[in-house]
Design an enzyme around this catalytic site. Structure first.
Site: not given
Length: 247
Positions: A212, A244
């Site tokens: 993921r 991220y």
């Protein structure tokens, strides 16, 4: 029960060395449970593996669970047995920049369920919990769309030609995409199927979570904004994705 081992092995397309390993593990399994399947016997078998290394234990879990699934599939057992203890290898956290050889995920496999689980996570960012509740009525093969209803949020995702091919060829249930007699499989079943596939393609250090993460990083690299990705994943807040976007 011995004859079922040979029938199970005959159904596999594996190397001679792997065949010998499967046969040894399964004969040992039957000996330790005295050729009688029950939840109590499975617990005792799991305890007998405690002295082994994590990788050896993981291999035996995978082999035995494949065999148990086979017994259920051919109606030798009237319910689905499985080893339920989660085996964790020493932590080898995959960095966000980890480069996957995508071809491995699309090659022919002995674990089609695990492969489809991996692709749905890698390409669409779905969670195993979402996959377990995915109904056939929510999948449109003609328009290549999947509708995911999480109660508080609903998302509609398009899927690739590769996933369409797997969905078209896969034996599915009557209600759920992944089904056990009309009911969703357990979380442990999803773990086992995904793990068996990843082990087969040489990515046993990966997990549903790291797949993921790869989806998230790829979306960011394609130019998907933080808020767009938050909506695509069905999240209420972008907080968990912010790290991220700092990379």
């Amino acid at each position: 029960m011995i004859k079922h081992i040979e029938a199970f092995l005959a159904s596999k397309t594996i190397s001679e060395n792997t065949l010998k390993s499967y046969r040894y593990d399964l004969n040992q399994f039957l000996m330790l449970i005295d050729h009688k399947l029950s939840d109590e016997k499975l617990v005792l078998y799991q305890k007998s593996l405690n002295h082994l290394s994590a990788s050896a234990k993981k291999r035996k879990f995978s082999t035995v669970n494949q065999f148990l699934h086979y017994l259920y599939k051919v109606n030798v057992t009237d319910r689905f047995f499985e080893l339920s203890g989660k085996v964790s290898l020493p932590s080898t956290k995959v960095p966000f920049t980890y480069q996957l050889d995508d071809k491995r995920f699309y090659q022919k496999t002995q674990h089609p369920s695990g492969q489809l689980i991996a692709l749905l996570i890698l390409e669409l960012g779905l969670l195993p919990s979402e996959l377990s509740k995915l109904r056939l009525s929510e999948i449109d093969l003609d328009f290549q769309l999947i509708r995911v209803d999480n109660g508080s949020t609903v998302k509609v995702l398009s899927f690739s030609q590769a996933i369409l091919k797997h969905l078209s060829e896969m034996e599915v249930g009557s209600t759920y995409l992944f089904e056990n007699k009309g009911k969703p499989y357990s979380r442990q079943w999803f773990f086992n199927q995904l793990n068996a596939f990843l082990l087969e393609i040489g990515y046993d250090q990966l997990s549903a979570q790291s797949l993921r993460e790869q989806f998230i990083i790829r979306e960011k690299e394609k130019g998907t904004s933080l808020m767009e990705l938050t909506q695509k994943l069905g999240l209420k807040s972008p907080i968990t994705l912010e790290k991220y976007y700092r990379l």
